[in-house]
Write an enzyme that holds these catalytic residues in place. Structure first.
Site, PDB file in Angstrom:
ATOM      1  N   PHE A 123       0.848  -1.184   0.000  1.00 18.17           N
ATOM      2  CA  PHE A 123       0.000   0.000   0.000  1.00 18.17           C
ATOM      3  C   PHE A 123       0.890   1.244   0.000  1.00 18.17           C
ATOM      4  O   PHE A 123       1.833   1.329   0.789  1.00 18.17           O
ATOM      5  CB  PHE A 123      -0.926  -0.004   1.214  1.00 18.17           C
ATOM      6  CG  PHE A 123      -2.012   1.029   1.115  1.00 18.17           C
ATOM      7  CD1 PHE A 123      -3.048   0.881   0.215  1.00 18.17           C
ATOM      8  CD2 PHE A 123      -1.982   2.168   1.902  1.00 18.17           C
ATOM      9  CE1 PHE A 123      -4.034   1.834   0.097  1.00 18.17           C
ATOM     10  CE2 PHE A 123      -2.965   3.133   1.791  1.00 18.17           C
ATOM     11  CZ  PHE A 123      -4.003   2.962   0.887  1.00 18.17           C
ATOM     12  N   ASP A 193       0.792  -4.341   8.943  1.00 17.86           N
ATOM     13  CA  ASP A 193      -0.281  -3.387   8.701  1.00 17.86           C
ATOM     14  C   ASP A 193      -1.581  -4.188   8.587  1.00 17.86           C
ATOM     15  O   ASP A 193      -1.751  -4.982   7.652  1.00 17.86           O
ATOM     16  CB  ASP A 193      -0.015  -2.593   7.422  1.00 17.86           C
ATOM     17  CG  ASP A 193      -1.036  -1.486   7.193  1.00 17.86           C
ATOM     18  OD1 ASP A 193      -2.150  -1.561   7.765  1.00 17.86           O
ATOM     19  OD2 ASP A 193      -0.739  -0.549   6.419  1.00 17.86           O
ATOM     20  N   TYR A 218     -11.315   3.030  10.089  1.00 19.05           N
ATOM     21  CA  TYR A 218     -12.452   3.443   9.269  1.00 19.05           C
ATOM     22  C   TYR A 218     -12.895   2.428   8.226  1.00 19.05           C
ATOM     23  O   TYR A 218     -13.840   2.681   7.488  1.00 19.05           O
ATOM     24  CB  TYR A 218     -12.157   4.781   8.582  1.00 19.05           C
ATOM     25  CG  TYR A 218     -10.867   4.845   7.819  1.00 19.05           C
ATOM     26  CD1 TYR A 218     -10.769   4.329   6.528  1.00 19.05           C
ATOM     27  CD2 TYR A 218      -9.747   5.438   8.379  1.00 19.05           C
ATOM     28  CE1 TYR A 218      -9.586   4.391   5.826  1.00 19.05           C
ATOM     29  CE2 TYR A 218      -8.558   5.506   7.684  1.00 19.05           C
ATOM     30  CZ  TYR A 218      -8.480   4.987   6.407  1.00 19.05           C
ATOM     31  OH  TYR A 218      -7.296   5.045   5.712  1.00 19.05           O
ATOM     32  N   LYS A 219     -12.237   1.289   8.141  1.00 16.39           N
ATOM     33  CA  LYS A 219     -12.650   0.269   7.183  1.00 16.39           C
ATOM     34  C   LYS A 219     -13.620  -0.696   7.868  1.00 16.39           C
ATOM     35  O   LYS A 219     -14.762  -0.351   8.141  1.00 16.39           O
ATOM     36  CB  LYS A 219     -11.424  -0.439   6.602  1.00 16.39           C
ATOM     37  CG  LYS A 219     -10.469   0.491   5.841  1.00 16.39           C
ATOM     38  CD  LYS A 219      -9.326  -0.278   5.228  1.00 16.39           C
ATOM     39  CE  LYS A 219      -8.249   0.647   4.680  1.00 16.39           C
ATOM     40  NZ  LYS A 219      -8.711   1.480   3.555  1.00 16.39           N
ATOM     41  N   ARG A 363     -12.782  -3.844  -7.677  1.00 15.09           N
ATOM     42  CA  ARG A 363     -12.664  -4.433  -6.341  1.00 15.09           C
ATOM     43  C   ARG A 363     -13.983  -4.337  -5.590  1.00 15.09           C
ATOM     44  O   ARG A 363     -14.623  -3.288  -5.577  1.00 15.09           O
ATOM     45  CB  ARG A 363     -11.558  -3.706  -5.569  1.00 15.09           C
ATOM     46  CG  ARG A 363     -11.165  -4.340  -4.254  1.00 15.09           C
ATOM     47  CD  ARG A 363     -10.038  -3.570  -3.586  1.00 15.09           C
ATOM     48  NE  ARG A 363     -10.489  -2.279  -3.064  1.00 15.09           N
ATOM     49  CZ  ARG A 363      -9.831  -1.560  -2.161  1.00 15.09           C
ATOM     50  NH1 ARG A 363      -8.669  -1.986  -1.705  1.00 15.09           N
ATOM     51  NH2 ARG A 363     -10.303  -0.406  -1.743  1.00 15.09           N
TER      52      ARG A 363
END
Length: 404
Positions: A123, A193, A218-219, A363
């Site tokens: 990422f 992560d 927040y996911k 996705r």
């Protein structure tokens, strides 16, 4: 699968009642909770209490009525979701800031170990932060290698192996225990992560003998846009590592207001500035909701949703790039298509919100708490209709993405 068959599965779903706990818009199939979780219904009332009563009435007294302990309290709750002890996790800052803290701390631990090893294509913020962090430690270097070259890249100069547990594009998942053991055999630490895995797939940091970890709120934790992040430091390392961002809230006695810095014991040393209490309240609401769910049921439903979406993609001739083995992936599925961006935008126009990743990845987040089997069938029907008329799809995409 027909809609009737999907409805039957939904009716028998042990997680079905969680759908009503989210403020999801009517007529929308939300397949992007892996990027931003939806709003829990309990969040707005809790924020209202935070604003009207705690801030509005109690004013500064609220710091002594639960605010000051929030980073540790919420961290202790997140610890239950990631297989850690409650005194090994704290909520603070952003994922990027926490990555910087832990990378620099690891580099400063042993001057003979100067290299950070990570995956090319990780990422971007992990790579960007790592690049900046090595610039803060004299002699430190960043080594980017392909996934199949990571093992041989770890050597006696490696201070830290930096890995994202679930890859943000492909959903491919590292075997945490195996990779941690591999790094430890070479004398290196590992920083995980967890942003694309916590709350979605089983995580056992202590069981894997993990050293360090970060993650966002927040996911899958549904803490709201830009929610505070968290970091984990194994108990055995807490006295040995120092926070390079030595802010006053990480001081051993912050209200003594001494000029010199003295790090707080335990996880409190990883704090820096004042906790953002409105954002903390929203995150705690999302975490509390996640703690109500059975993690085995989440993992089981995630696997079935994946298989259903994979079968739809196969039928439509899409190229799935996510692993078929549920133990080797996260809770999203990705397809490669030359018009992926246009497909994503066409789906959004039809009320199916997924997302796009440059250059050609479509996705879909398969978030078991609120996503139903019928939702996936509906998404498949709309995708099929769009593909049937794909001559209208633009062959290129704009860089001004509508969904990130």
């Amino acid at each position: 699968m027909t809609r009737d068959e999907a409805r039957a599965l939904d009716a028998a779903d042990p997680l079905r009642h969680f759908r009503g706990k989210f403020a999801l818009p009517e007529g929308v199939v939300y397949l992007d909770g892996n990027s931003l979780g939806p709003l829990p219904r309990e969040t707005a009332p809790k924020l209202g209490d935070m604003v009207d009563r705690q801030w509005g009435e109690r004013l500064i007294r609220s710091w002594n009525e639960g605010w000051i302990e929030a980073p540790q309290r919420i961290g202790g709750k997140i610890a239950r979701l990631i297989g850690a002890q409650r005194d090994e996790v704290i909520v603070t800052d952003s994922t990027s800031v926490n990555l910087f803290k832990l990378i620099v701390a690891a580099l400063r631990l042993d001057s003979s170990r100067t290299t950070i090893v990570t995956e090319a294509g990780n990422f971007p913020t992990d790579l960007h932060v790592a690049e900046g962090a090595v610039g803060c430690v004299p002699g430190a270097t960043l080594k980017l290698v392909s996934r199949d070259q990571i093992a041989e890249a770890i050597d006696e100069t490696t201070a830290l192996l930096l890995l994202t547990h679930v890859h943000y594009k492909s959903a491919e998942r590292f075997d945490m225990a195996a990779w941690t053991a591999r790094a430890h055999a070479r004398g290196a630490l590992v920083l995980w992560d967890l942003s694309h895995s916590a709350g979605a797939v089983p995580i056992d940091l202590n069981g894997a003998a993990a050293d360090l970890a970060v993650g966002c709120g927040y996911k899958y934790l549904n803490g709201g846009p830009g929610a505070p992040a968290y970091l984990y430091v194994a108990a055995r390392l807490q006295k040995r590592l120092a926070n390079p961002v030595s802010g006053w809230m990480g001081h051993a006695a912050p209200f003594a207001f001494a000029d010199a810095y003295a790090p707080a014991p335990g996880m409190a040393r990883w704090l820096a500035g004042t906790p953002p209490m409105l954002a903390m309240a929203a995150l705690e609401s999302g975490v509390d909701l996640m703690l109500e769910a059975n993690p085995v049921a989440i993992a089981t439903k995630s696997a079935v949703l994946f298989d259903l979406m994979r079968s739809i993609g196969d039928t439509l001739g899409l190229d799935c790039i996510s692993p078929g083995d549920p133990m080797m992936r996260g809770s999203h599925i990705s397809f490669r298509h030359p018009h992926a961006y246009a497909l994503c935008q066409a789906l959004i126009a039809e009320g199916v919100i997924g997302d796009f990743r440059d250059p050609d990845i479509l996705r879909f987040g398969l978030t078991p708490l609120y996503l139903g089997y019928e939702d996936v069938v509906i998404a498949g029907e709309k995708l099929a209709a769009i593909l049937a008329g794909q001559r209208h799809l633009a062959p290129t995409f704009s860089k001004r993405y509508a969904v990130t």
